[in-house]
Design a protein around this motif. Sequence first.
Motif, PDB file in Angstrom:
ATOM      1  N   SER A  32      -5.665  34.620 -48.693  1.00 61.85           N
ATOM      2  CA  SER A  32      -4.408  34.141 -49.260  1.00 61.85           C
ATOM      3  C   SER A  32      -4.116  32.671 -48.978  1.00 61.85           C
ATOM      4  CB  SER A  32      -3.254  34.999 -48.734  1.00 61.85           C
ATOM      5  OG  SER A  32      -3.189  34.921 -47.337  1.00 61.85           O
ATOM      6  N   PHE A 151       2.269  35.524 -51.422  1.00 61.58           N
ATOM      7  CA  PHE A 151       1.955  35.030 -50.085  1.00 61.58           C
ATOM      8  C   PHE A 151       1.096  33.773 -50.156  1.00 61.58           C
ATOM      9  CE2 PHE A 151      -0.380  35.588 -45.928  1.00 61.58           C
ATOM     10  CZ  PHE A 151       0.708  35.262 -45.128  1.00 61.58           C
ATOM     11  N   THR A 176       5.648  34.326 -42.011  1.00 64.12           N
ATOM     12  CA  THR A 176       5.889  34.349 -43.450  1.00 64.12           C
ATOM     13  C   THR A 176       5.633  35.738 -44.031  1.00 64.12           C
ATOM     14  OG1 THR A 176       5.241  32.041 -43.565  1.00 64.12           O
ATOM     15  CG2 THR A 176       5.285  33.247 -45.627  1.00 64.12           C
ATOM     16  N   ALA A 177       4.539  36.371 -43.607  1.00 64.30           N
ATOM     17  CA  ALA A 177       4.226  37.721 -44.092  1.00 64.30           C
ATOM     18  C   ALA A 177       5.324  38.708 -43.693  1.00 64.30           C
ATOM     19  CB  ALA A 177       2.875  38.182 -43.544  1.00 64.30           C
ATOM     20  N   LEU A 180       8.298  38.154 -45.943  1.00 71.37           N
ATOM     21  CA  LEU A 180       8.013  38.694 -47.269  1.00 71.37           C
ATOM     22  C   LEU A 180       8.153  40.222 -47.271  1.00 71.37           C
ATOM     23  CD1 LEU A 180       7.216  37.686 -50.080  1.00 71.37           C
ATOM     24  CD2 LEU A 180       4.840  37.923 -49.405  1.00 71.37           C
TER      25      LEU A 180
END
Length: 193
Positions: A32, A151, A176-177, A180
């Motif tokens: 990603s 992502f 960040t994941a 999300l």
Amino acid sequence: MTQILAIALGAVLVNNFILSQFLGICPFMGVSKKIDTALGMGMAVIFVMGVASAVNYPINKYLLLPNDLIFMQTVTYILVIASLVQFVEMFLQKAVPSLYEALGVYLPLITTNCAVLGVVLQNTQKTYNFIESVTYGVTGGIGFLVAIVLFASIRERLEFAVCPKSFEGFPIALVTASLLALAFMGFSGLKIW
């Protein structure tokens, strides 16, 4: 028709394999970094999940269940998935060598991607019929694609963001994941009328 729509929306948003069930995290984190490789991986996963669901349904219904070979489901499913991944790998190597190189080791890892095996096992556990199984497989792959592309787009922007030294690289990707995944939890109350 409502059942198919419920399965589709559930697989893409509510029960997303990556962000809700936490299956398939390895390629999610590994591929990603760029949108184009994330898009290629997502397309490959959609194909493998959809075809694996379509192929494994008749194998389970007409071969394993009637012959009392339920204990062989996981082994059989993995063999089918491995064969499909080999096909995808050969196709990408010939047709799109740049994507094949960009995906690297993560392409063969689709074989051991627990999201792919998870969709087939959940089809069996939920006793979906053929159409429902294929719908769940394809839309589960679409959910994987949506999550990994979102992502990747965020990670591309994070390359130019200023953040504390201790958060640079992989730690900010994990944060960040998690954010999300929290955002996707908002879909958990979604109801289909």
